[in-house]
Design a protein around this motif. Structure first.
Motif, mmCIF file in Angstrom:
data_model
loop_
_atom_site.group_PDB
_atom_site.id
_atom_site.type_symbol
_atom_site.label_atom_id
_atom_site.label_comp_id
_atom_site.label_asym_id
_atom_site.label_seq_id
_atom_site.Cartn_x
_atom_site.Cartn_y
_atom_site.Cartn_z
ATOM 1 N N GLY A 82 0.833 28.472 -17.034
ATOM 2 C CA GLY A 82 -0.246 27.818 -16.302
ATOM 3 C C GLY A 82 -0.280 26.305 -16.435
ATOM 4 N N VAL A 83 0.513 25.744 -17.335
ATOM 5 C CA VAL A 83 0.590 24.275 -17.447
ATOM 6 C C VAL A 83 1.558 23.799 -16.378
ATOM 7 C CG1 VAL A 83 1.246 22.323 -18.900
ATOM 8 C CG2 VAL A 83 0.057 24.276 -19.908
ATOM 9 N N ARG A 84 1.101 22.850 -15.551
ATOM 10 C CA ARG A 84 1.918 22.349 -14.445
ATOM 11 C C ARG A 84 2.114 20.844 -14.578
ATOM 12 N NH1 ARG A 84 -2.340 24.588 -11.289
ATOM 13 N NH2 ARG A 84 -2.479 22.552 -10.374
ATOM 14 N N ASN A 85 3.152 20.338 -13.918
ATOM 15 C CA ASN A 85 3.382 18.897 -13.868
ATOM 16 C C ASN A 85 2.164 18.209 -13.269
ATOM 17 O OD1 ASN A 85 6.078 18.864 -14.830
ATOM 18 N ND2 ASN A 85 6.800 19.509 -12.837
ATOM 19 N N ALA A 86 1.834 17.055 -13.802
ATOM 20 C CA ALA A 86 0.727 16.266 -13.253
ATOM 21 C C ALA A 86 0.979 14.799 -13.557
ATOM 22 C CB ALA A 86 -0.601 16.697 -13.874
ATOM 23 N N VAL A 87 0.764 13.969 -12.566
ATOM 24 C CA VAL A 87 0.878 12.526 -12.740
ATOM 25 C C VAL A 87 -0.533 11.966 -12.851
ATOM 26 C CG1 VAL A 87 1.656 10.377 -11.683
ATOM 27 C CG2 VAL A 87 3.033 12.453 -11.444
ATOM 28 N N ARG A 88 -0.781 11.250 -13.939
ATOM 29 C CA ARG A 88 -2.074 10.583 -14.166
ATOM 30 C C ARG A 88 -3.250 11.545 -13.981
ATOM 31 N NH1 ARG A 88 1.343 7.490 -15.606
ATOM 32 N NH2 ARG A 88 1.774 5.402 -14.908
ATOM 33 N N PHE A 89 -3.198 12.712 -14.658
ATOM 34 C CA PHE A 89 -4.338 13.626 -14.554
ATOM 35 C C PHE A 89 -5.570 12.992 -15.190
ATOM 36 C CE2 PHE A 89 -2.778 14.878 -18.674
ATOM 37 C CZ PHE A 89 -3.880 15.332 -19.377
#
Length: 175
Positions: A82-89
């Motif tokens: 459930g952990v996904r790539n994210a930019v500047r979350f």
């Protein structure tokens, strides 16, 4: 052709390349494939955001940490579904998970600075509060409507690519 999806794990092949290309950088896929995901702390904004999160939730447990060539930090955590790539979350914090990768020691950044092991510790599970924070990124019911677009200066392309990916995952078809 296939980028990180064509990553090689054959130690004989890697050894031969290391002899042929001793200055090559090292890239490691993140997520289920490697068994870990990464909290990427970029610059002063990232350090400030992480300090704020730790003040609210408690300190991070000790895990393996790499110092990046740009002076940031990569905190490695055991893979969590459930952990996904994210930019500047949040400002200065990115997530690298399935489909992502990191540059790792002993690589050399374009600035000439070396990537290095900052904390030589086993990779451990992320605390529950951090997992909840990185998983709590929901799209609006209609991802093409409402609100403006806010991009952090210096990360326009990465921000736009991230938005395109979120829209695609939400069901928006290609044009």
């Amino acid at each position: 052709g296939n980028g990180l999806y064509a990553a090689v794990t054959d130690t004989d092949q890697i050894g031969a390349w290391w002899i042929t290309y001793p200055q090559a950088n090292v890239g490691i896929p993140t997520g289920e494939r490697s068994g870990f995901w990464v909290l990427d702390v970029d610059g002063a904004a990232g350090r400030q955001s992480l300090a704020h999160l730790e003040k609210q939730n408690g300190p991070l447990p000790q895990t393996r940490v790499f110092r990046t060539g740009s002076g940031g930090l990569h905190y490695l955590w055991t893979h969590a579904p459930g952990v996904r790539n994210a930019v500047r979350f949040v400002p200065g914090l990115d997530v690298r998970a399935d489909g992502g990768y990191i540059v790792a020691p002993p690589s050399i950044h374009e600035s000439g600075n070396a990537y290095a092991v900052e904390v030589d510790a086993p990779v451990v599970p992320a605390p529950a509060w951090l997992l909840a924070k990185v998983k709590d990124r929901k799209l609006p019911a209609n991802p093409t409507s409402g609100g403006g677009v806010q991009l952090v200066e210096g990360s326009r392309n990465a921000g736009l690519a991230s938005m395109a990916g979120r829209l695609r995952r939400a069901g928006l078809d290609y044009l």
